[in-house]
Scaffold this motif. Structure first.
Motif, short mmCIF file in Angstrom:
data_model
loop_
_atom_site.label_atom_id
_atom_site.label_comp_id
_atom_site.label_asym_id
_atom_site.label_seq_id
_atom_site.Cartn_x
_atom_site.Cartn_y
_atom_site.Cartn_z
N VAL A 55 0.84 -1.20 0.00
CA VAL A 55 0.00 0.00 0.00
C VAL A 55 0.87 1.25 0.00
O VAL A 55 0.64 2.20 -0.77
N ALA A 56 1.91 1.27 0.83
CA ALA A 56 2.81 2.42 0.88
C ALA A 56 3.47 2.65 -0.47
O ALA A 56 3.58 3.80 -0.95
N GLY A 103 -1.87 4.29 -8.34
CA GLY A 103 -2.39 4.52 -6.99
C GLY A 103 -3.51 3.58 -6.60
O GLY A 103 -3.63 3.20 -5.42
N LEU A 104 -4.33 3.17 -7.57
CA LEU A 104 -5.45 2.27 -7.24
C LEU A 104 -4.96 0.89 -6.78
O LEU A 104 -5.73 0.12 -6.22
N GLY A 105 -3.68 0.61 -6.99
CA GLY A 105 -3.13 -0.64 -6.47
C GLY A 105 -3.18 -0.72 -4.96
O GLY A 105 -3.10 -1.82 -4.40
N ALA A 106 -3.32 0.42 -4.28
CA ALA A 106 -3.41 0.40 -2.82
C ALA A 106 -4.68 -0.31 -2.35
O ALA A 106 -4.71 -0.86 -1.24
N VAL A 107 -5.72 -0.31 -3.18
CA VAL A 107 -7.01 -0.87 -2.76
C VAL A 107 -6.91 -2.36 -2.44
O VAL A 107 -7.31 -2.79 -1.34
N PRO A 108 -6.39 -3.21 -3.34
CA PRO A 108 -6.29 -4.64 -2.96
C PRO A 108 -5.38 -4.86 -1.76
O PRO A 108 -5.58 -5.81 -0.99
N GLY A 109 -4.36 -4.00 -1.58
CA GLY A 109 -3.50 -4.14 -0.41
C GLY A 109 -4.25 -3.91 0.89
O GLY A 109 -4.09 -4.64 1.87
N VAL A 110 -5.09 -2.87 0.91
CA VAL A 110 -5.89 -2.57 2.10
C VAL A 110 -6.88 -3.71 2.37
O VAL A 110 -7.06 -4.13 3.53
N VAL A 111 -7.51 -4.21 1.32
CA VAL A 111 -8.49 -5.28 1.48
C VAL A 111 -7.82 -6.55 2.00
O VAL A 111 -8.35 -7.25 2.87
N LEU A 112 -6.61 -6.86 1.49
CA LEU A 112 -5.90 -8.04 1.96
C LEU A 112 -5.57 -7.92 3.44
O LEU A 112 -5.80 -8.85 4.22
N ALA A 113 -5.00 -6.79 3.85
CA ALA A 113 -4.63 -6.61 5.26
C ALA A 113 -5.86 -6.73 6.16
O ALA A 113 -5.82 -7.40 7.20
N GLY A 114 -6.96 -6.11 5.75
CA GLY A 114 -8.19 -6.20 6.54
C GLY A 114 -8.73 -7.61 6.61
O GLY A 114 -9.17 -8.07 7.68
N GLY A 115 -8.69 -8.32 5.48
CA GLY A 115 -9.19 -9.68 5.47
C GLY A 115 -8.36 -10.62 6.34
O GLY A 115 -8.90 -11.47 7.06
N MET A 116 -7.03 -10.46 6.30
CA MET A 116 -6.17 -11.34 7.08
C MET A 116 -6.32 -11.13 8.57
O MET A 116 -6.07 -12.04 9.37
N LEU A 117 -6.72 -9.93 8.99
CA LEU A 117 -6.97 -9.69 10.41
C LEU A 117 -8.08 -10.57 10.94
O LEU A 117 -8.16 -10.83 12.15
N LEU A 118 -8.95 -11.05 10.06
CA LEU A 118 -10.09 -11.87 10.46
C LEU A 118 -9.81 -13.37 10.40
O LEU A 118 -10.64 -14.17 10.81
N LEU A 119 -8.64 -13.75 9.88
CA LEU A 119 -8.34 -15.17 9.68
C LEU A 119 -7.34 -15.67 10.72
O LEU A 119 -6.57 -14.89 11.28
N PRO A 120 -7.32 -16.99 10.98
CA PRO A 120 -6.39 -17.54 11.97
C PRO A 120 -5.02 -17.83 11.38
O PRO A 120 -4.84 -17.85 10.16
#
Length: 479
Positions: A98-99, A180-197
């Motif tokens: 994302v950065a 810049g729109l490449g940041a979107v899948p990065g944010v979604v991935l980080a958020g999704g992984m926070l919910l997984l074990p």
């Protein structure tokens, strides 16, 4: 030999199937950011060339610095994943990506653009290795091929999405939005992984057996019998996998999968796939599609083929096996590259555009059904648990470094020997890959990860494993 992991009854399969699919799709978002950035640079290069007055060599550098970053990201990610876990390392790589996307989009000069591309590369290098690793360690053996290949499907959706966004923004030359729109899948991935074990295998390997059991219950769903899998994990840990000589990279049983993993990694790139992904609009322009929009739109058509054939591979990989898809795909790639080289030998004319598009589509289709998904699947399966992170890291580094060499040399090589010769060279390398795969790549369909390790130990001793209980009740052809 590993014990049999008994097949659950049909009601248990029905209960847990959709649960694990949803979890796998969430984790596979790592492939989406990998694919988006891989594809978006192909359209953005048409405008970066003008914005920064880039020579062909510097165009290669802008592409290549991300690939160098990816090799570095993969090398670090393997060590971090083995020490701190697959999940937190994957979240960290998403943040780095994302950065990098934001820095690239805001770049006011070439140095800042290169810095942003380097960060993006570190992120995609880590994600490209960690996503299939995570998926392989959470998936039931009988569904592992399809679930791990969700990563490659996400890659193709990312590539296709980047092509469509590139086409939509081409008329305004909005390369900043493309990057810049490449940041979107990065944010979604980080958020999704926070919910997984975390993966049960990593937890059990590090002594967290109770947490491994809880993670397995969460992954399979309540009411599903997890005892067979826990028994297999305990048996593997009880065999002192960490201290067995075959669990060291230098041991012959570990060298064999390392040779296969690194060999396939190099062949996946030197057979030319990313010349198509990165430079497809340039190739289409050379074949007679003069406008940037038309070239990007034609490239999007190739992206559709990539998605469709990857979906076909997911459907087939646990039915016909990895080896069959790999060999068939390589043979088709070689023939398609010969056709593409022949098309360019015919010179200019309206027919050239159609022949080029058809040959590229066939080449990408065969790649998408074979070497594309099967490489990432195999490297997530073939390494022993004790060296899985390091082994996958080594293969992924080899993949990105080979990618870098191809990206840096393609345009200069075309200038030196011409497009027909370049694609004939890629075809020869593809047929070399076919011979390599036929000689060394085993069939892993239906094998538990512990049984795959036993297969390499047996090969190292010039033996064939005779234990029929190492597969999950799925008859698998011999390697």
């Amino acid at each position: 030999m590993p014990q049999q992991v008994k097949s659950p009854d049909s009601s248990s399969i029905g209960q847990s199937h959709m649960h694990v699919v949803v979890i796998a799709l969430t984790a596979a978002l790592g492939g989406l950011l990998f694919g988006y950035d891989t594809g978006v640079i192909s359209g953005a290069l048409l405008f970066l060339r003008e914005a920064f007055h880039l020579s062909p060599t510097m165009l290669g550098v802008v592409t290549g610095i991300a690939l160098a970053g990816a090799a570095g990201g993969a090398s670090v990610a393997g060590l971090l994943a083995d020490r701190f876990g697959r999940r937190p390392t994957l979240i960290g790589t998403a943040a780095v990506f994302v950065a990098g996307a934001v820095v690239s989009a805001l770049a006011g000069d070439l140095a800042v653009l290169l810095a942003g591309r380097l960060l993006v590369g570190i992120g995609i290098g880590g994600a490209s290795m960690l996503t299939p690793l995570y998926l392989a360690e959470i998936a039931p053996a009988r569904e592992r091929g399809a679930l791990v290949s969700f990563n490659q499907l996400a890659v193709t959706f990312g590539i296709l999405g980047s092509y469509l966004i590139g086409y939509a923004l081409a008329s305004s030359a909005s390369w900043r939005w493309m990057l810049g729109l490449g940041a979107v899948p990065g944010v979604v991935l980080a958020g999704g992984m926070l919910l997984l074990p975390e993966t049960p295998r990593w937890l059990a390997e590090h002594g967290h057996v109770d947490r491994a059991r809880a993670a397995l219950i969460r992954l399979r769903g309540r009411g599903v019998d997890i005892e067979p899998e826990m028994k297999a994990l305990r048996a593997d840990l009880g065999s002192k996998a960490q201290t067995r000589p075959e669990s060291r990279l230098g041991h012959r049983a570990a060298r064999l999968p390392l040779i296969v993993g690194i060999g396939l990694a190099v062949f996946q790139q030197v057979t030319g796939i990313n010349t198509v992904i990165y430079f497809a609009p340039t190739i289409f322009q050379a074949s007679g599609l003069s406008s940037a929009s038309a070239a990007i739109l034609a490239t999007a058509g190739v992206g559709v083929v990539n998605v469709v054939m990857t979906a076909v591979a997911i459907w087939l990989v646990d039915r016909v096996g990895r080896r069959m898809l790999l060999l068939t795909g390589l043979a088709g790639m070689g023939v398609s590259l010969c056709a593409l080289a022949t098309a360019f030998m015919m010179g200019s004319g309206p027919l050239l555009g159609w022949l080029t598009a058809g040959s590229l589509a066939a080449y990408v289709g065969f790649f998408a059904v074979g070497l594309g998904p099967v490489f990432w699947l195999l490297i997530s399966e073939i390494f022993p648990l004790a060296i899985r992170g390091r082994g996958m890291s080594a293969a992924t580094i080899a993949n990105w470094l080979s990618n870098l060499v191809v990206a840096l040399t393609f345009l200069d090589l075309v200038d030196l020997v011409g497009r027909p010769a370049v694609f004939f060279i890629y075809a020869a390398l593809t047929f070399g890959a076919l011979l390599f795969a036929r000689a060394l790549v085993p069939e892993t369909r239906g094998l538990t990860l512990e049984a795959v390790e036993a297969l390499w130990v047996a090969r190292a001793k010039d033996e064939t494993p005779h234990d029929p209980e190492s597969r999950e009740a799925i008859p698998t052809p011999a390697a």
